[in-house]
Design an enzyme around this catalytic site. Sequence first.
Site, PDB file in Angstrom:
ATOM      1  N   GLU A 204      10.232   1.819  10.181  1.00 52.96           N
ATOM      2  CA  GLU A 204      11.196   2.849   9.759  1.00 52.96           C
ATOM      3  C   GLU A 204      10.498   4.177   9.950  1.00 52.96           C
ATOM      4  O   GLU A 204       9.653   4.568   9.134  1.00 52.96           O
ATOM      5  CB  GLU A 204      11.576   2.653   8.281  1.00 52.96           C
TER       6      GLU A 204
ATOM      7  N   GLU B  26       9.923  16.503  15.005  1.00 51.59           N
ATOM      8  CA  GLU B  26      10.289  16.393  13.594  1.00 51.59           C
ATOM      9  C   GLU B  26       9.448  17.406  12.805  1.00 51.59           C
ATOM     10  O   GLU B  26       8.225  17.310  12.774  1.00 51.59           O
ATOM     11  CB  GLU B  26       9.987  14.970  13.103  1.00 51.59           C
TER      12      GLU B  26
ATOM     13  N   LYS C 154       0.862  -1.187   0.000  1.00 56.45           N
ATOM     14  CA  LYS C 154       0.000   0.000   0.000  1.00 56.45           C
ATOM     15  C   LYS C 154       0.897   1.234   0.000  1.00 56.45           C
ATOM     16  O   LYS C 154       1.505   1.577   1.016  1.00 56.45           O
ATOM     17  CB  LYS C 154      -0.906   0.052   1.231  1.00 56.45           C
TER      18      LYS C 154
HETATM   19  P1  NAD Z   1       2.519   8.762   7.608  1.00 57.30           P
HETATM   20  O1  NAD Z   1       2.825   8.092   8.891  1.00 57.30           O
HETATM   21  O2  NAD Z   1       1.446   9.781   7.588  1.00 57.30           O
HETATM   22  O3  NAD Z   1       2.100   7.678   6.512  1.00 57.30           O
HETATM   23  C1  NAD Z   1       2.955   6.612   6.152  1.00 57.30           C
HETATM   24  C2  NAD Z   1       2.101   5.484   5.594  1.00 57.30           C
HETATM   25  O4  NAD Z   1       1.339   4.919   6.655  1.00 57.30           O
HETATM   26  C3  NAD Z   1       1.077   5.943   4.548  1.00 57.30           C
HETATM   27  O5  NAD Z   1       0.992   4.967   3.532  1.00 57.30           O
HETATM   28  C4  NAD Z   1      -0.215   6.008   5.350  1.00 57.30           C
HETATM   29  O6  NAD Z   1      -1.359   5.847   4.555  1.00 57.30           O
HETATM   30  C5  NAD Z   1      -0.034   4.849   6.298  1.00 57.30           C
HETATM   31  N1  NAD Z   1      -0.794   4.917   7.539  1.00 57.30           N
HETATM   32  C6  NAD Z   1      -1.080   6.001   8.279  1.00 57.30           C
HETATM   33  N2  NAD Z   1      -1.794   5.645   9.383  1.00 57.30           N
HETATM   34  C7  NAD Z   1      -1.946   4.291   9.334  1.00 57.30           C
HETATM   35  C8  NAD Z   1      -2.588   3.336  10.177  1.00 57.30           C
HETATM   36  N3  NAD Z   1      -3.199   3.679  11.295  1.00 57.30           N
HETATM   37  N4  NAD Z   1      -2.524   2.035   9.811  1.00 57.30           N
HETATM   38  C9  NAD Z   1      -1.882   1.654   8.702  1.00 57.30           C
HETATM   39  N5  NAD Z   1      -1.287   2.521   7.850  1.00 57.30           N
HETATM   40  C10 NAD Z   1      -1.308   3.827   8.166  1.00 57.30           C
HETATM   41  O7  NAD Z   1       3.886   9.332   7.085  1.00 57.30           O
HETATM   42  P2  NAD Z   1       4.132  10.227   5.792  1.00 57.30           P
HETATM   43  O8  NAD Z   1       3.615  11.598   6.096  1.00 57.30           O
HETATM   44  O9  NAD Z   1       3.668   9.527   4.574  1.00 57.30           O
HETATM   45  O10 NAD Z   1       5.736  10.242   5.747  1.00 57.30           O
HETATM   46  C11 NAD Z   1       6.503  11.078   6.522  1.00 57.30           C
HETATM   47  C12 NAD Z   1       7.003  10.362   7.766  1.00 57.30           C
HETATM   48  O11 NAD Z   1       7.711   9.191   7.392  1.00 57.30           O
HETATM   49  C13 NAD Z   1       7.991  11.187   8.557  1.00 57.30           C
HETATM   50  O12 NAD Z   1       7.746  11.045   9.931  1.00 57.30           O
HETATM   51  C14 NAD Z   1       9.340  10.572   8.196  1.00 57.30           C
HETATM   52  O13 NAD Z   1      10.356  10.757   9.136  1.00 57.30           O
HETATM   53  C15 NAD Z   1       8.970   9.144   8.052  1.00 57.30           C
HETATM   54  N6  NAD Z   1       9.957   8.451   7.222  1.00 57.30           N
HETATM   55  C16 NAD Z   1      10.808   7.555   7.804  1.00 57.30           C
HETATM   56  C17 NAD Z   1      11.782   6.912   7.035  1.00 57.30           C
HETATM   57  C18 NAD Z   1      12.733   5.914   7.616  1.00 57.30           C
HETATM   58  O14 NAD Z   1      13.309   5.162   6.854  1.00 57.30           O
HETATM   59  N7  NAD Z   1      12.918   5.850   8.923  1.00 57.30           N
HETATM   60  C19 NAD Z   1      11.857   7.206   5.679  1.00 57.30           C
HETATM   61  C20 NAD Z   1      10.971   8.114   5.119  1.00 57.30           C
HETATM   62  C21 NAD Z   1      10.013   8.728   5.905  1.00 57.30           C
END
Ligand code: NAD
Length: 475
Positions: free
Chosen positions: A245, A379, A170
């Site tokens: 991650e 962050e 997804k």
């Molecule tokens: P997000 O947490 O909003 O979403 C990430 C994914 O999770 C999306 O596909 C979203 O639809 C899904 N999601 C959200 N809530 C969920 C739930 N309750 N159950 C299942 N899936 C769910 O993050 P974002 O805004 O897309 O990305 C930015 C974040 O990602 C930042 O915090 C960044 O630091 C982190 N990030 C971490 C890494 C790493 O490798 N550590 C890399 C890139 C981004």
Amino acid sequence: MKEYKKLYINGKWVPSHGTDTVDIVNPSTEEVFATVVLGDEEDVNLAVKAARQSFPSWSATSVEDRVILLTKISEALTARQTEIGDTIAMEMGMPAPWSGMIQAGLPIATFASFSTILANYSFETSMGSTQIVKEPIGVCGFITPWNYPLHQIVGKVAPALAAGCTMVLKPSQLAPLNAFILAEILHEVGVPPGVFNLVSGAGSKVGQAISTHPDIDMVSITGSTQSGIRVAQAGAETVKRTTLELGGKSANILLEDTDFPTAVAKGVSDCLLNSGQTCSALTRMIVPAARQEEVIAIAKTTAESLIVGGAFDAGVYIGPLVDKDQQDSVRGYIHKGIEEGATLVTGGPEQPANLAKGYFVKPTIFADVKPDMTIAREEIFGPVLCIIPYRNEEEAIEIANDSLYGLSGAVWSGDIERAKKVAKQMKTGQVFINGAGFDINAPFGGYKQSGNGRERSKYGLEEFLEIKAIMGHND
Ligand code: NAD
């Protein structure tokens, strides 16, 4: 306007059971340029069924065959590198030349890297009289973000394919188009039906269905710490392996014996890459208090020399943020920094004067930031750098480690042995000494609330393996 109405399940493009769609907006122009169907739980069930059915045959394929396939995927991605780079530039706003190099380039390198890792990996070893056999864990569910969308997807898909796992992906609903290109490529190179399935959709529906599905063995999410916690909680009900991650607030320690012009300029431009929307961005520059004025001057000049503009405008280094929510959130943090008494060196919360449209935020630098300020702790995920002064080396390390997060870090010193000693004291999954480059073959992942597990390298492959001990095998 391109419409993506179908999902990729069991080797075919099939209509979704979900009827809702999401508009994909170009953040440089605020214009909708595509729509994507949002799948639902029923789509996830079908995808998991296909992945389960294909697991016995896929996990039994030879290492040699999978090595060849991974290489072919890398080559097929290379053939579409410009298209992928431009697509991601349209979806999330990274300037197109950078997007082609990084957003499309890293996935190419990652598939090539796992092809080599797989070719050299020992799935069977001995420990005394016991045989150790590493086996693919089974069906995996992947949930990914928008900031390096294909890089994050491939960090999971490549090792999973290498290990012999099958999967349901997804992607982020903000930047899903690159995942559709990947599905086309996997289909073309001959990944068997059911091995890779794509279900676009919302986290609350498709993500939730993946993280609770009883027939998924492992879930891997890249996203915010908040989402990671929810996925881990949901996955715990069926005792899934969960790799996370998550977010970061990484520190860049400049010791007083370093080359300041080089360290500060690189620290600023790296932090502002992708408009600061990088999980491992070095967003806290920790500098000797006595040298702060010198640091401020270099940081200001560097930030002000970087061109802000649309993803397809010439010479641009800093594109827009991904969407309006992100823009509002980052501006909120800039207001907060000013309110809490940090010194605004450059930038600020206003829309850049020459850019009436687009979700832009001016590259912003704060100095005199105290470790307990909100902008030093949370962050921000935007083009905002915090300069934090310290009095001695011990305090620098203490400030660096005073964070809920532990994803990345950096240290600069004229004395490499001194830098190494500091690196070892940093509680983070990676540390860069004196501006070392990103190594695609190095393990990547977080300490503390930045996550669990590692991606890339043989450690990334091993996340997808179960360990079986066979006793008495040579009796
Ligand atoms: P997000 O947490 O909003 O979403 C990430 C994914 O999770 C999306 O596909 C979203 O639809 C899904 N999601 C959200 N809530 C969920 C739930 N309750 N159950 C299942 N899936 C769910 O993050 P974002 O805004 O897309 O990305 C930015 C974040 O990602 C930042 O915090 C960044 O630091 C982190 N990030 C971490 C890494 C790493 O490798 N550590 C890399 C890139 C981004």
